[in-house]
Scaffold this motif. Sequence first.
Motif, PDB file in Angstrom:
ATOM      1  N   CYS A   1       0.832  -1.205   0.000  1.00 11.23           N
ATOM      2  CA  CYS A   1       0.000   0.000   0.000  1.00 11.23           C
ATOM      3  C   CYS A   1       0.865   1.254   0.000  1.00 11.23           C
ATOM      4  N   LEU A   2       0.479   2.193  -0.859  1.00 14.49           N
ATOM      5  CA  LEU A   2       1.187   3.471  -0.972  1.00 14.49           C
ATOM      6  C   LEU A   2       0.285   4.650  -0.613  1.00 14.49           C
ATOM      7  N   ALA A   3      -0.887   4.394  -0.072  1.00 15.01           N
ATOM      8  CA  ALA A   3      -1.898   5.430   0.121  1.00 15.01           C
ATOM      9  C   ALA A   3      -1.516   6.405   1.231  1.00 15.01           C
ATOM     10  N   ALA A   4      -1.985   7.646   1.089  1.00 11.40           N
ATOM     11  CA  ALA A   4      -1.771   8.698   2.088  1.00 11.40           C
ATOM     12  C   ALA A   4      -3.076   9.004   2.807  1.00 11.40           C
ATOM     13  N   HIS A   5      -2.954   9.439   4.061  1.00 11.49           N
ATOM     14  CA  HIS A   5      -4.131   9.860   4.828  1.00 11.49           C
ATOM     15  C   HIS A   5      -4.516  11.276   4.416  1.00 11.49           C
ATOM     16  N   PRO A   6      -5.818  11.570   4.279  1.00 13.80           N
ATOM     17  CA  PRO A   6      -6.216  12.852   3.695  1.00 13.80           C
ATOM     18  C   PRO A   6      -6.520  13.981   4.662  1.00 13.80           C
ATOM     19  N   SER A   7      -6.576  13.723   5.968  1.00  8.49           N
ATOM     20  CA  SER A   7      -7.111  14.725   6.900  1.00  8.49           C
ATOM     21  C   SER A   7      -6.159  15.889   7.140  1.00  8.49           C
ATOM     22  N   ASP A   8      -6.669  17.115   7.009  1.00 12.18           N
ATOM     23  CA  ASP A   8      -5.941  18.310   7.438  1.00 12.18           C
ATOM     24  C   ASP A   8      -6.048  18.479   8.948  1.00 12.18           C
ATOM     25  N   MET A   9      -7.230  18.247   9.487  1.00  8.28           N
ATOM     26  CA  MET A   9      -7.453  18.416  10.917  1.00  8.28           C
ATOM     27  C   MET A   9      -6.516  17.542  11.732  1.00  8.28           C
ATOM     28  N   ALA A  10      -6.307  16.299  11.295  1.00  9.13           N
ATOM     29  CA  ALA A  10      -5.448  15.387  12.033  1.00  9.13           C
ATOM     30  C   ALA A  10      -4.013  15.897  12.100  1.00  9.13           C
ATOM     31  N   VAL A  11      -3.563  16.574  11.053  1.00  3.66           N
ATOM     32  CA  VAL A  11      -2.211  17.136  11.058  1.00  3.66           C
ATOM     33  C   VAL A  11      -2.118  18.253  12.096  1.00  3.66           C
ATOM     34  N   GLY A  12      -3.147  19.109  12.140  1.00  5.08           N
ATOM     35  CA  GLY A  12      -3.175  20.163  13.145  1.00  5.08           C
ATOM     36  C   GLY A  12      -3.207  19.615  14.560  1.00  5.08           C
ATOM     37  N   LEU A  13      -3.953  18.550  14.779  1.00  4.10           N
ATOM     38  CA  LEU A  13      -4.013  17.939  16.105  1.00  4.10           C
ATOM     39  C   LEU A  13      -2.682  17.285  16.468  1.00  4.10           C
ATOM     40  N   ALA A  14      -2.034  16.670  15.474  1.00  2.46           N
ATOM     41  CA  ALA A  14      -0.766  15.988  15.738  1.00  2.46           C
ATOM     42  C   ALA A  14       0.308  16.963  16.202  1.00  2.46           C
ATOM     43  N   VAL A  15       0.397  18.124  15.553  1.00  2.00           N
ATOM     44  CA  VAL A  15       1.448  19.079  15.917  1.00  2.00           C
ATOM     45  C   VAL A  15       1.209  19.653  17.306  1.00  2.00           C
ATOM     46  N   LEU A  16      -0.036  19.630  17.762  1.00  2.00           N
ATOM     47  CA  LEU A  16      -0.376  20.149  19.084  1.00  2.00           C
ATOM     48  C   LEU A  16      -0.254  19.103  20.187  1.00  2.00           C
ATOM     49  N   GLY A  17       0.036  17.857  19.811  1.00  2.00           N
ATOM     50  CA  GLY A  17       0.132  16.799  20.809  1.00  2.00           C
ATOM     51  C   GLY A  17      -1.206  16.384  21.378  1.00  2.00           C
TER      52      GLY A  17
ATOM     53  N   GLU B   1      11.504  26.390  21.039  1.00  2.00           N
ATOM     54  CA  GLU B   1      10.734  25.150  20.907  1.00  2.00           C
ATOM     55  C   GLU B   1      10.249  25.037  19.470  1.00  2.00           C
ATOM     56  N   ALA B   2      10.189  23.807  18.968  1.00  2.00           N
ATOM     57  CA  ALA B   2       9.693  23.577  17.613  1.00  2.00           C
ATOM     58  C   ALA B   2       8.915  22.278  17.559  1.00  2.00           C
ATOM     59  N   ALA B   3       7.754  22.327  16.930  1.00  2.00           N
ATOM     60  CA  ALA B   3       6.957  21.125  16.682  1.00  2.00           C
ATOM     61  C   ALA B   3       6.418  21.212  15.261  1.00  2.00           C
ATOM     62  N   LEU B   4       6.540  20.122  14.516  1.00  2.00           N
ATOM     63  CA  LEU B   4       6.104  20.080  13.129  1.00  2.00           C
ATOM     64  C   LEU B   4       5.312  18.812  12.875  1.00  2.00           C
ATOM     65  N   ALA B   5       4.350  18.902  11.978  1.00  2.00           N
ATOM     66  CA  ALA B   5       3.619  17.724  11.505  1.00  2.00           C
ATOM     67  C   ALA B   5       3.335  17.922  10.027  1.00  2.00           C
ATOM     68  N   PHE B   6       3.232  16.813   9.306  1.00  2.00           N
ATOM     69  CA  PHE B   6       3.150  16.867   7.849  1.00  2.00           C
ATOM     70  C   PHE B   6       1.974  16.036   7.354  1.00  2.00           C
ATOM     71  N   GLY B   7       1.287  16.559   6.339  1.00  2.00           N
ATOM     72  CA  GLY B   7       0.139  15.868   5.756  1.00  2.00           C
ATOM     73  C   GLY B   7       0.326  15.621   4.274  1.00  2.00           C
ATOM     74  N   GLY B   8      -0.471  14.703   3.730  1.00  2.00           N
ATOM     75  CA  GLY B   8      -0.424  14.379   2.314  1.00  2.00           C
ATOM     76  C   GLY B   8       0.766  13.527   1.927  1.00  2.00           C
ATOM     77  N   VAL B   9       1.571  13.089   2.907  1.00  2.00           N
ATOM     78  CA  VAL B   9       2.816  12.387   2.590  1.00  2.00           C
ATOM     79  C   VAL B   9       2.949  11.039   3.288  1.00  2.00           C
ATOM     80  N   ALA B  10       1.935  10.611   4.043  1.00  2.00           N
ATOM     81  CA  ALA B  10       2.048   9.367   4.806  1.00  2.00           C
ATOM     82  C   ALA B  10       0.657   8.810   5.107  1.00  2.00           C
ATOM     83  N   PRO B  11       0.590   7.564   5.555  1.00  2.00           N
ATOM     84  CA  PRO B  11      -0.707   6.975   5.914  1.00  2.00           C
ATOM     85  C   PRO B  11      -1.298   7.529   7.200  1.00  2.00           C
ATOM     86  N   ARG B  12      -0.573   8.426   7.853  1.00  2.00           N
ATOM     87  CA  ARG B  12      -1.048   9.088   9.063  1.00  2.00           C
ATOM     88  C   ARG B  12      -0.385  10.460   9.114  1.00  2.00           C
ATOM     89  N   PRO B  13      -0.821  11.357   9.990  1.00  2.00           N
ATOM     90  CA  PRO B  13      -0.085  12.605  10.154  1.00  2.00           C
ATOM     91  C   PRO B  13       1.361  12.270  10.518  1.00  2.00           C
TER      92      PRO B  13
END
Length: 342
Positions: free
Chosen positions: A155-171, A256-268
């Motif tokens: 499987c090469l599919a990516a997860h589509p959620s924008d919201m999940a990326v925002g939640l991930a960077v916030l912990g 301090e730095a926190a980053l999260a990325f979307g459109g590039v993996a099966p999860r944020p």
Amino acid sequence: MKPFDYQRAHSLADASGRMGDAASIIAGGTNLLDLMKIQVMTPSRVIDISRLSGMDRIEPHGDGLRIGALVTNTTLATDARIRAGWPVLSRAILAGASAQIRNKATTGGNLLQRTRCPYFYDTAMACNKRAPGTGCSAQGGSGRMLALFGTSDDCLAAHPSDMAVGLAVLGAEVEIRASSGDTRTLPVTQLYTLPGNRPDIETGLEKGDIITAVILPAPRIGTRQTYRKVRDRASYAFALVSVAAVLKMDGDTIAEAALAFGGVAPRPWTDAAVNGLLTGKRPEPATFERAAAHLVPDTAPHPETAFKRPLLRRTLIATLREASGLAGQVDTARNAPSGAPQ
């Protein structure tokens, strides 16, 4: 659409008791109904939890917030507390879908939406996520929307959620109610499983589990937060790549730095090493280039996703420039004319 039984749950316990291998939970239905229409998902029973009381509230939770699973994307993105304390989440949500869909889509449903890989949506094509063991038509097929990280031969599919990326960077954490009535929490990034040889298993949810809320930690006072999404058109399009950033400056140093990325993996996608390369450093082009070089893979798992490598690098650097306040400054080393002192 295949025939199905519609049942309205009267409580969370009732909903859990009605769940089985051929049942699906529905709230807003913005993704499920689309998939049922094209018979990618064919539940024999649909259990409606949209009218369960108390799950559509945003409430204080310690120094943070508890966001009920039925809170709509519109309500969440426009809440004054979210916009003030966690603005990256608001920006990420508003970057997704259309206003009409955000009015219906729920917090829990957004987290559990399915991939937009074209081969998952096409029942004439082999897809291990849709039908385990049938193969992956994306291998050797069209790959523009596929992932860079966390893929497998199956499987090469990516997860589509924008919201999940925002939640991930916030912990943020996801609150889950088990069929036993017990409640547990998981970090958003740990909610999802990587495909391995079982891409049909997308989350760590067990039979009878229901997402009941998302828990936001205390706001990060003094941080600069931003979300940058690159897509094929200006609205109502899924991310080719996206970057969520939360930076805290101490004078001219990134404290301090926190980053999260979307459109590039099966999860944020997150990478603690990239955060570490930024922390304690001055916000300058060389620092950002080093972080991007560490993040971006040397090769892409599909030839048509190779363009995402430089795109992700440039998007990360642009996001860091914005979040650090460097975006309005002139990079003299890059803009000085040939032969001029630098």
